[in-house]
Design a protein around this motif. Structure first.
Motif, PDB file in Angstrom:
ATOM      1  N   ALA A  39     -48.082 -17.457 -28.708  1.00 16.95           N
ATOM      2  CA  ALA A  39     -48.155 -17.976 -27.338  1.00 16.95           C
ATOM      3  C   ALA A  39     -46.831 -18.619 -26.935  1.00 16.95           C
ATOM      4  N   ILE A  40     -46.220 -19.344 -27.862  1.00 16.24           N
ATOM      5  CA  ILE A  40     -44.908 -19.942 -27.582  1.00 16.24           C
ATOM      6  C   ILE A  40     -43.875 -18.849 -27.319  1.00 16.24           C
ATOM      7  N   SER A  41     -43.931 -17.775 -28.095  1.00 17.38           N
ATOM      8  CA  SER A  41     -42.996 -16.666 -27.878  1.00 17.38           C
ATOM      9  C   SER A  41     -43.177 -16.064 -26.486  1.00 17.38           C
ATOM     10  N   LEU A  42     -44.440 -15.899 -26.063  1.00 18.64           N
ATOM     11  CA  LEU A  42     -44.712 -15.371 -24.722  1.00 18.64           C
ATOM     12  C   LEU A  42     -44.137 -16.300 -23.659  1.00 18.64           C
ATOM     13  N   SER A  63     -39.000 -23.948 -10.240  1.00 17.15           N
ATOM     14  CA  SER A  63     -38.893 -25.170 -11.046  1.00 17.15           C
ATOM     15  C   SER A  63     -40.267 -25.630 -11.505  1.00 17.15           C
ATOM     16  N   ALA A  64     -41.239 -25.585 -10.585  1.00 16.50           N
ATOM     17  CA  ALA A  64     -42.605 -25.996 -10.939  1.00 16.50           C
ATOM     18  C   ALA A  64     -43.193 -25.089 -12.016  1.00 16.50           C
ATOM     19  N   LEU A 105     -44.619 -24.231 -17.787  1.00 15.97           N
ATOM     20  CA  LEU A 105     -44.472 -23.489 -19.030  1.00 15.97           C
ATOM     21  C   LEU A 105     -43.900 -24.367 -20.139  1.00 15.97           C
ATOM     22  N   GLY A 106     -42.930 -25.209 -19.789  1.00 17.69           N
ATOM     23  CA  GLY A 106     -42.356 -26.108 -20.784  1.00 17.69           C
ATOM     24  C   GLY A 106     -43.375 -27.098 -21.310  1.00 17.69           C
ATOM     25  N   ALA A 107     -44.236 -27.610 -20.418  1.00 17.33           N
ATOM     26  CA  ALA A 107     -45.269 -28.564 -20.841  1.00 17.33           C
ATOM     27  C   ALA A 107     -46.256 -27.907 -21.799  1.00 17.33           C
TER      28      ALA A 107
END
Length: 392
Positions: A69-72, A317-318, A323-325
């Protein structure tokens, strides 16, 4: 004294059999490293151990799921990084065009770059994939990532469409859509800035094979002597010697399709930009299309474009922040799953695995008892021979 039944030997044999069985089990445990090799060794312990093994393997797979999931997410976020860069360049160009130090010709050149940048935004959206799933076309909704060993232990992810139309930086232009095919199908788009052209006509079985503009009807006429394909019509239109005509195949159009004669009126918004059409699991059934980038051809249009592009930048940006969170959350998830798997593995080991030191003590004891039992059985077998002393 009796010779038919040697009770002493039978007793020694029984004890030796018990010792040898225990020695065999000790050797089995030492060679396998397991305290429980079969259900008979510890029925309850085996059942508990197997449940724990199911949990452990589920936790380990959940770790791999979270890593995938992180890779995606990283794939999507990496593409959006470039989307941000493109939008920043578009904003820069809009600010440049908003100044009346530019001539109309200058703004034409600026508009050309804006158009290309908008097309690249949609190309990135159409082609960014992970395991064949398109990530930025808007079809990746309610995606579940299994991050636990049991059912319904998952988190959901949605990624909004990030093409030029969805971000508001694509425009519709004067021209014709779906030319050369039925109106419900994808065909040729023709962008026309030549204001003398008000309609486009495709004629087959005519005497020539080129493109002309009829002054009397303001019609661009594509003539062919035989039945033709979309690719042939496209080549003929793009060979037109007049100014302000650009044609191309629309997404989903087959260049080898045979076309029929038709006449189409040129509309002020005849070529429309649109977002991608998606199916199950993010599959793109029709790619996003850009007729033109946001209009910066005048001072007023460029001034308005600055605000529109700012909104597009906020959207991206949102999305990147979201995605970063989720990526940070998954990092913590992996740490938690790894600790749980480690602790559960230790618990399962205490039930299923053998204590090698303790079992070596048992093995040594049984080995000595086996040797002693063998010696005693030999002695017991000699006892009846003493009866021979009475027969002398």
């Amino acid at each position: 004294m009796r010779i038919n039944q040697n009770i002493t030997a039978l007793n020694a044999y029984r004890n030796l059999t018990v010792t040898n069985n225990a020695l065999t089990k000790s050797m089995e445990k030492l060679s396998s490293g397991l305290r429980i090799n079969r259900a008979a060794d510890d029925a309850a312990g085996l059942a508990i151990s197997e449940k724990m093994r199911g949990q452990i393997r589920g936790l380990n797979q959940a770790v791999r799921n979270a890593q995938d999931a992180i890779s995606l997410i990283q794939t999507a976020e990496g593409a959006l990084n470039e989307t941000h860069s493109i939008l920043q360049r578009m904003r820069e160009l809009a600010v440049q065009s908003a100044s009346d130090t530019n001539t109309d010709d200058d703004r034409v050149q600026i508009q050309k770059e804006i158009d290309q940048l908008a097309e690249e935004l949609s190309r990135i959206s159409n082609t960014t994939e992970f395991n064949t799933k398109n990530l930025l076309a808007g079809g990746l909704t309610d995606q579940k990532f299994q991050i636990g060993a049991n059912s319904d232990q998952n988190i959901a992810l949605n990624i909004n469409a990030m093409d030029a139309k969805s971000l508001g930086v694509a425009a519709d232009v004067r021209g014709v859509s779906n030319f050369g095919v039925a109106s419900t199908s994808s065909g040729i788009y023709i962008k026309i800035t030549d204001t003398t052209i008000t309609s486009v006509k495709l004629v087959t079985n005519a005497s020539v094979s080129n493109v002309i503009v009829s002054a009397s009807t303001s019609t661009m006429i594509v003539n062919f002597t035989t039945s033709v394909t979309l690719n042939q019509v496209l080549a003929a239109i793009n060979s037109y010697t007049g100014t302000g005509v650009i044609a191309g195949l629309e997404p989903g159009a087959a260049g080898t399709d045979t076309v029929t004669s038709e006449t189409v009126s040129v509309s002020s918004t005849g070529v429309s930009s649109y977002a991608a059409v998606t199916g199950a699991n993010g599959t793109v059934t029709k790619a996003a299309f850009v007729a033109a980038g946001i209009d910066v051809s005048t001072q007023a249009a460029a001034n308005a474009a600055i605000t529109t592009i700012d909104e597009a930048i906020k959207k991206v940006s949102a999305e990147r922040s979201k995605l970063g969170a989720i990526q940070n959350r998954l990092d913590h998830t992996i740490s938690n799953l790894s600790v749980a798997s480690e602790n559960l593995t230790a618990a399962e080991s205490r039930i299923r695995d053998v204590d090698m030191a303790q079992e070596m003590m048992n093995y040594t004891k049984n080995q000595i008892l086996s040797q002693a039992g063998t010696a005693m059985l030999a002695q017991a077998n000699q006892l009846p021979s003493t009866i021979l002393q009475l027969l002398r």
